[in-house]
Design a protein around this motif. Structure first.
Motif, PDB file in Angstrom:
ATOM      1  N   THR A 185       0.788  -1.224   0.019  1.00 42.09           N
ATOM      2  CA  THR A 185      -0.101   0.112   0.058  1.00 42.09           C
ATOM      3  C   THR A 185       0.968   1.193  -0.009  1.00 42.09           C
ATOM      4  N   ASN A 186       0.323   2.134  -0.462  1.00 43.80           N
ATOM      5  CA  ASN A 186       1.011   3.740  -0.382  1.00 43.80           C
ATOM      6  C   ASN A 186       2.203   3.895  -1.221  1.00 43.80           C
ATOM      7  N   VAL A 187       2.278   2.829  -2.381  1.00 41.65           N
ATOM      8  CA  VAL A 187       3.210   2.861  -3.424  1.00 41.65           C
ATOM      9  C   VAL A 187       2.856   4.144  -4.367  1.00 41.65           C
ATOM     10  N   ARG A 188       3.750   4.807  -4.526  1.00 37.09           N
ATOM     11  CA  ARG A 188       3.491   6.117  -5.572  1.00 37.09           C
ATOM     12  C   ARG A 188       4.686   6.259  -6.558  1.00 37.09           C
ATOM     13  N   ALA A 189       4.251   6.197  -7.631  1.00 35.65           N
ATOM     14  CA  ALA A 189       5.364   6.336  -8.806  1.00 35.65           C
ATOM     15  C   ALA A 189       5.237   7.913  -8.788  1.00 35.65           C
ATOM     16  N   ARG A 190       6.356   8.368  -8.703  1.00 33.21           N
ATOM     17  CA  ARG A 190       6.582   9.878  -8.890  1.00 33.21           C
ATOM     18  C   ARG A 190       6.784  10.189 -10.530  1.00 33.21           C
ATOM     19  N   ARG A 191       6.887  11.283 -10.997  1.00 32.63           N
ATOM     20  CA  ARG A 191       7.168  11.642 -12.092  1.00 32.63           C
ATOM     21  C   ARG A 191       6.599  10.843 -13.313  1.00 32.63           C
ATOM     22  N   PRO A 192       5.551  11.076 -13.581  1.00 28.03           N
ATOM     23  CA  PRO A 192       4.787  10.079 -14.639  1.00 28.03           C
ATOM     24  C   PRO A 192       5.542  10.226 -16.269  1.00 28.03           C
ATOM     25  N   LEU A 193       6.192  11.397 -16.325  1.00 24.59           N
ATOM     26  CA  LEU A 193       6.919  11.467 -17.750  1.00 24.59           C
ATOM     27  C   LEU A 193       8.217  10.550 -17.838  1.00 24.59           C
ATOM     28  N   VAL A 194       8.777  10.541 -16.336  1.00 24.39           N
ATOM     29  CA  VAL A 194       9.974   9.376 -16.522  1.00 24.39           C
ATOM     30  C   VAL A 194       9.575   7.987 -16.618  1.00 24.39           C
ATOM     31  N   VAL A 195       8.353   7.773 -15.941  1.00 23.70           N
ATOM     32  CA  VAL A 195       7.730   6.382 -16.184  1.00 23.70           C
ATOM     33  C   VAL A 195       7.536   6.012 -17.480  1.00 23.70           C
ATOM     34  N   ALA A 196       6.663   6.878 -18.265  1.00 24.23           N
ATOM     35  CA  ALA A 196       6.708   6.995 -19.941  1.00 24.23           C
ATOM     36  C   ALA A 196       7.886   6.932 -20.539  1.00 24.23           C
ATOM     37  N   ARG A 197       8.901   7.671 -20.437  1.00 26.74           N
ATOM     38  CA  ARG A 197      10.047   7.692 -21.111  1.00 26.74           C
ATOM     39  C   ARG A 197      10.888   6.295 -20.569  1.00 26.74           C
ATOM     40  N   PHE A 198      10.873   5.692 -19.770  1.00 23.63           N
ATOM     41  CA  PHE A 198      11.532   4.539 -19.135  1.00 23.63           C
ATOM     42  C   PHE A 198      10.819   3.334 -19.847  1.00 23.63           C
ATOM     43  N   ILE A 199       9.367   3.273 -19.660  1.00 22.75           N
ATOM     44  CA  ILE A 199       8.641   2.274 -20.458  1.00 22.75           C
ATOM     45  C   ILE A 199       9.428   2.243 -21.859  1.00 22.75           C
ATOM     46  N   LEU A 200       9.169   3.580 -22.535  1.00 22.94           N
ATOM     47  CA  LEU A 200       9.623   3.299 -23.903  1.00 22.94           C
ATOM     48  C   LEU A 200      11.151   2.729 -24.041  1.00 22.94           C
ATOM     49  N   ARG A 201      12.042   3.115 -23.270  1.00 25.72           N
ATOM     50  CA  ARG A 201      13.420   2.995 -23.339  1.00 25.72           C
ATOM     51  C   ARG A 201      13.690   1.201 -23.352  1.00 25.72           C
ATOM     52  N   ASP A 234      14.647   1.199  -2.930  1.00 29.25           N
ATOM     53  CA  ASP A 234      13.071   0.920  -2.901  1.00 29.25           C
ATOM     54  C   ASP A 234      12.589  -0.436  -3.154  1.00 29.25           C
ATOM     55  N   PRO A 235      11.877  -1.175  -2.379  1.00 26.84           N
ATOM     56  CA  PRO A 235      11.525  -2.578  -2.727  1.00 26.84           C
ATOM     57  C   PRO A 235      10.689  -2.662  -3.983  1.00 26.84           C
ATOM     58  N   VAL A 236      10.002  -1.788  -4.233  1.00 30.49           N
ATOM     59  CA  VAL A 236       9.154  -1.697  -5.365  1.00 30.49           C
ATOM     60  C   VAL A 236       9.952  -1.351  -6.757  1.00 30.49           C
ATOM     61  N   GLY A 237      10.939  -0.376  -6.435  1.00 31.10           N
ATOM     62  CA  GLY A 237      12.053  -0.108  -7.447  1.00 31.10           C
ATOM     63  C   GLY A 237      12.844  -1.086  -8.048  1.00 31.10           C
ATOM     64  N   LEU A 238      13.155  -1.936  -6.956  1.00 25.48           N
ATOM     65  CA  LEU A 238      14.098  -3.382  -7.069  1.00 25.48           C
ATOM     66  C   LEU A 238      13.103  -4.416  -7.990  1.00 25.48           C
ATOM     67  N   ALA A 239      11.872  -4.497  -7.321  1.00 21.98           N
ATOM     68  CA  ALA A 239      10.969  -5.331  -8.128  1.00 21.98           C
ATOM     69  C   ALA A 239      10.920  -5.145  -9.651  1.00 21.98           C
ATOM     70  N   ALA A 240      10.732  -3.682 -10.020  1.00 19.23           N
ATOM     71  CA  ALA A 240      11.007  -3.195 -11.309  1.00 19.23           C
ATOM     72  C   ALA A 240      12.021  -3.357 -11.991  1.00 19.23           C
ATOM     73  N   LEU A 241      13.314  -3.281 -11.334  1.00 17.64           N
ATOM     74  CA  LEU A 241      14.541  -3.463 -12.025  1.00 17.64           C
ATOM     75  C   LEU A 241      14.633  -5.149 -12.230  1.00 17.64           C
ATOM     76  N   SER A 242      14.276  -5.871 -11.167  1.00 18.97           N
ATOM     77  CA  SER A 242      14.536  -7.428 -11.583  1.00 18.97           C
ATOM     78  C   SER A 242      13.574  -7.704 -12.863  1.00 18.97           C
ATOM     79  N   MET A 243      12.419  -6.899 -13.128  1.00 20.23           N
ATOM     80  CA  MET A 243      11.621  -7.278 -14.127  1.00 20.23           C
ATOM     81  C   MET A 243      12.384  -7.033 -15.456  1.00 20.23           C
ATOM     82  N   VAL A 244      12.725  -5.620 -15.481  1.00 17.80           N
ATOM     83  CA  VAL A 244      13.463  -5.169 -16.643  1.00 17.80           C
ATOM     84  C   VAL A 244      14.745  -6.135 -16.912  1.00 17.80           C
ATOM     85  N   THR A 245      15.560  -6.638 -15.937  1.00 16.10           N
ATOM     86  CA  THR A 245      16.701  -7.345 -16.370  1.00 16.10           C
ATOM     87  C   THR A 245      16.244  -8.883 -16.806  1.00 16.10           C
ATOM     88  N   THR A 246      14.943  -9.220 -16.414  1.00 18.72           N
ATOM     89  CA  THR A 246      14.398 -10.439 -16.836  1.00 18.72           C
ATOM     90  C   THR A 246      13.941 -10.382 -18.260  1.00 18.72           C
TER      91      THR A 246
END
Length: 165
Positions: free
Chosen positions: A53-69, A106-118
């Motif tokens: 709970t209380n997971v906030r993704a800050r900077r939505p433009l960075v999120v979009a750019r990261f997904i495209l990257r 951040d545990p959610v950030g690390l989870a996202a990093l693990s998904m990207v590397t996979t």
């Protein structure tokens, strides 16, 4: 990250599970609908303790750019690995384990990093240090290790730090 009382019922998750069940079953018979509804109601209840709970993704433009990257890197890496597999007889890839020091905590950030590397071909998340200070990656074809680590941190870790920390 704070842990607060978590909602047990998740209507969006239930709806998605129900739709996914029917799509995978390729049937809307009464039995499949009953099974789908049962799963759609039971799974969120059984997994409520796993949801953050209380997971906030800050900077939505960075999120979009990261997904495209990441999408671009998946396509590019698929082509590179395919080229390396075809040229296997003439030029073997230099596979190696690499330790990447991490600033991301951040545990959610690390989870996202693990998904990207996979998801990105050519890298496999092998191990995370207990104190989350380093990551062991297996890299399919490694040239300069220092350049790879700097590239990995700049391309993936830094945007995730902007998003989650």
């Amino acid at each position: 990250m704070t842990f607060v009382e978590k909602p047990v019922f998740a209507p969006l998750l239930s709806a998605a599970l129900f739709a996914l069940w029917l799509a995978l079953a390729r049937s809307t018979s009464a039995g499949q609908i009953v099974l789908g509804l049962g799963l759609a109601l039971a799974v969120p209840l059984l997994t409520s303790a796993l949801r953050l709970t209380n997971v906030r993704a800050r900077r939505p433009l960075v999120v979009a750019r990261f997904i495209l990257r990441v999408g671009y890197d998946v396509l590019r890496s698929n082509l590179q690995v395919a080229r390396d597999v075809i040229a296997w007889r003439w030029r073997r890839p230099q596979s190696k384990f690499v330790i990447v020091p991490l600033d991301l905590r951040d545990p959610v950030g690390l989870a996202a990093l693990s998904m990207v590397t996979t998801v990105v071909p050519g890298t496999v998340w092998s191990e995370l240090a207990l104190d989350r200070s380093a990551l062991l990656l297996h890299v399919w074809n490694l040239g300069d290790e220092g350049a790879f680590v700097a590239h990995f941190k700049a391309r993936y870790e830094e945007p995730l730090r902007e998003i989650f920390e």
